[in-house]
Design an enzyme around this catalytic site. Structure first.
Site, PDB file in Angstrom:
ATOM      1  N   PHE A 100      15.066  -9.909  15.946  1.00  0.00           N
ATOM      2  CA  PHE A 100      15.597  -8.464  16.323  1.00  0.00           C
ATOM      3  C   PHE A 100      16.955  -8.995  17.257  1.00  0.00           C
ATOM      4  O   PHE A 100      16.944 -10.033  17.661  1.00  0.00           O
ATOM      5  CB  PHE A 100      14.734  -7.928  17.590  1.00  0.00           C
ATOM      6  N   PHE A 148      -2.179  -4.520   9.780  1.00  0.00           N
ATOM      7  CA  PHE A 148      -2.395  -4.899  11.053  1.00  0.00           C
ATOM      8  C   PHE A 148      -2.195  -6.204  11.023  1.00  0.00           C
ATOM      9  O   PHE A 148      -1.440  -6.865  10.543  1.00  0.00           O
ATOM     10  CB  PHE A 148      -3.436  -4.035  11.780  1.00  0.00           C
ATOM     11  N   ALA A 154      -6.125  -0.628   7.998  1.00  0.00           N
ATOM     12  CA  ALA A 154      -7.117  -1.871   7.962  1.00  0.00           C
ATOM     13  C   ALA A 154      -8.011  -1.690   9.164  1.00  0.00           C
ATOM     14  O   ALA A 154      -8.864  -2.505   9.351  1.00  0.00           O
ATOM     15  CB  ALA A 154      -5.999  -2.910   8.450  1.00  0.00           C
ATOM     16  N   ARG A 184       0.818  -1.175  -0.041  1.00  0.00           N
ATOM     17  CA  ARG A 184      -0.189   0.060   0.042  1.00  0.00           C
ATOM     18  C   ARG A 184       1.020   1.226   0.055  1.00  0.00           C
ATOM     19  O   ARG A 184       1.938   1.154   0.410  1.00  0.00           O
ATOM     20  CB  ARG A 184      -0.818   0.044   1.275  1.00  0.00           C
TER      21      ARG A 184
END
Length: 631
Positions: A455, A367, A336, A106
């Site tokens: 991470f 989301f 969303a 998007r």
């Protein structure tokens, strides 16, 4: 065309520094190498272009590529890296595994860009470039939506203004003025209104006084107006406004602004399949009811054609590229939580044809899977006719710890040590949220691969625990992916898992039948996807559902507007809650887009800015002309 990144810096620089360190491949070269003809491309400079829909028609008989949806567990306020995973996976498939691959995402709103969340081009060494263009104006699609939306808003108030003081005869003389010979004519859009009214006449002079009255007087009930103005900025003080304060206006009324990406026109852009289809959808948008209970549409106001003119270029998808030269379509950007949260159907259709039977199209839903994925399946796939081959469910150790009872995560504040130190107990408890999303995806009959977006503080034991739980819940595989730090190379294992999953048989099915009553469809989503025990409705919602049913809108799919921070409607309720109550406070009908829009809990369609917005850091280097401080 795709190129492997060879100079990965440590520590990983800022997103903007990385993006500006890579020279984009000329977009004409990207287009040529994926099979787009020169006459099908409209360049916007050297780095981006619009692609005409004719390419889809030219390749109509070519088999589609594999269709992969990237979604996520219920996120923290920081986001869990769906866009980064979408880009990293496309880079892995294209630059490292020898596949034709497209990343379809998007276009971001400038609200979050200058607010808290930042942009949506991905991050680290998995980005779409130029990221400054991507996150700001791009080719102007969102501005076109703003202009079209606000033209319609002006048309509503203008029509009420003129009807308030003019007779039927006066209105008719202005809408169909006679020429010097006394002849009148209907514009084409007026003929649409006559057809709706059941008046089979094409000469204005043939209308009876009663027919003239029905034709010229919309008699809008101001209390039923649902259409609001929009601006692509987080501006909380526009949520509720009073208009008509000028000395020459005929009335005052309360209304407000939404953020542009919440406009129904944005949803139409994302769900339309052709220019003709977009024209029909724009004309069918219901903005209010008449005092006699008739739906008032954009075509009734005479503005449907003009809206289409404003949107005629926006319907063409924007072609860009990733850092590793993988093609990317950037098109449409509905949120969303307050819309359906997926990029456009036409971008996916074009990419699937260009990719061909051995290629892959990776698209992302906003989301968590309870929102973006559910709407992808039950709304987007209904209108596109496309069937997904696999789901990639993104999870982070950070989010799982939060769902397991970890301290509150707040954007802009340092993470609590609980999120940076090994804690298997929190991960295991929070994995209940992951399990719900896996099982929800499997209800649609589509294979699931879990991507653990790694991470630096995640431990091998934590990642292995997530893999074990995911596999037990029914996932085809669960793979650690380090694409943020390593680009496509960091997602090669994920790419291999996706290739394997996409070869599995798909038994795709929708969650509910469109012929079911509105309430039944709402309750299926609430109970089957969210885990609710019951659904209640406000008096207003009950009345709106009755009105929409009486007008034949009850056969549309459902687009729930709810918080993205919980499976429930309470953003503070983490993990995998069960048996809670869902309250529907309002129901709107986005007839042009093609869905019913229930608002659950306190959902705002206009975000606000924080104390320290991201715009504090954004500036321009006056010597080089480059943007600085953008993430």
């Amino acid at each position: 065309m795709p190129r492997k990144l060879t100079e990965l810096k440590r520590p990983v620089p800022s997103d903007l520094e990385i993006a500006q360190s890579i020279d984009p491949i000329p977009i004409s070269q990207i287009a040529e190498e994926v099979g787009i003809l020169p006459e099908e491309l409209i360049p916007y400079g050297n780095d981006k272009a619009k692609v005409r829909l004719e390419v889809r028609d030219r390749l109509a008989n070519r088999p589609n590529g594999k269709y992969i949806l990237v979604t996520a567990i219920t996120p923290t306020p920081l986001g869990e890296g769906k866009s980064t995973t979408t880009v990293g996976l496309a880079q892995a498939l294209g630059a490292h595994l020898g596949k034709v691959a497209f990343a379809n995402v998007r276009q971001p709103s400038q609200g979050p860009t200058f607010g808290i969340k930042g942009g949506a081009a991905g991050g680290g060494y998995s980005q779409i470039i130029p990221m400054e263009d991507f996150n700001l104006h791009l080719t102007g699609d969102i501005h076109a939506i703003t202009a079209a939306n606000n033209l319609l808003a002006a048309a509503i108030d203008t029509r009420m203004h003129h009807e308030s003081y003019q007779s039927d005869e006066s209105l008719f003389n202005r809408l169909c003025p006679p020429d010097k010979a006394g002849n009148r004519r209907f514009s084409p859009i007026m003929l649409r209104r006559l057809k709706k009214l059941g008046i089979d006449k094409t000469d204005p002079n043939d209308l009876t006084p009663e027919e003239i009255s029905r034709f010229v007087r919309l008699d809008i009930d101001p209390d039923t107006i649902t259409w609001r103005r929009v601006v692509d900025t987080n501006d909380r003080y526009l949520r509720k406004i009073l208009i008509g304060l000028g000395p020459k206006e005929k009335f005052q009324r309360e209304t407000g602004f939404d953020i542009t990406v919440a406009s129904e026109i944005m949803a139409i852009l994302a769900l339309t399949t052709s220019l003709a289809d977009m024209r029909e959808r724009l004309g069918k948008m219901v903005v209010a009811m008449s005092r006699s209970g008739e739906p008032i549409t954009a075509d009734d106001l005479g503005v449907g054609g003009a809206l289409t003119v404003l949107m005629k270029d926006a319907i063409m998808p924007n072609l860009m590229q990733t850092l590793e030269g993988t093609p990317a379509f950037v098109h449409a950007g509905p949120f969303a939580n307050i819309a359906h949260g997926n990029s456009s159907i036409v971008a996916d259709q074009i990419a699937l044809k260009l990719a061909g039977p051995d290629g892959y199209v990776i698209t992302e839903a906003g989301f968590g899977a309870d929102i973006g994925m559910e709407k992808f399946f039950d709304i987007k796939c209904r209108y596109s006719g496309l069937v997904p081959d696999a789901v990639v469910l993104v999870a982070t150790i950070r989010a799982l710890k939060m769902h397991g009872g970890g301290p509150r995560v707040v954007a802009g504040r340092p993470l609590d040590p609980a999120y940076t130190e090994e804690n298997l107990e929190l991960v295991e408890k929070g994995a209940a949220n992951l399990v719900v999303h896996i099982k929800n995806a499997l209800k649609y009959g589509v294979p699931v691969v879990v991507a653990v977006n790694r991470f630096i503080t995640d431990t091998d034991a934590e990642v292995e625990l997530v893999r074990k739980i995911a596999m037990e819940a029914g996932a085809e595989d669960a793979v650690m992916s380090n694409h943020w730090a390593d680009g496509g190379a960091g997602a090669v294992d994920l790419g291999k898992a996706v290739i394997a999953a996409a070869e599995k048989p798909s038994n795709f099915k929708f969650l509910y039948d469109l012929d079911l009553p509105i309430k039944t469809k709402i309750e299926i989503i609430a109970k089957e996807i969210y885990g609710a025990g019951s659904v209640t409705y406000s008096e207003l919602a009950e009345k709106q559902i009755q009105t929409y049913t009486e007008n034949g809108f009850d056969k549309l799919p459902i687009c729930m507007a709810k918080t993205h921070l919980s499976l429930s409607t309470d953003p503070k309720l983490k993990g995998a809650p069960k048996g809670f109550e869902v309250h529907v406070r309002e129901v709107r009908a986005s007839v042009g887009a093609g869905f019913i829009f229930p608002l659950l809990g306190e959902m705002s369609t206009m975000p606000g800015l924080p104390t320290r917005p991201a715009f504090y850091d954004v500036d321009i280097d006056l010597e080089t002309g480059r943007v600085v401080g953008l993430f």
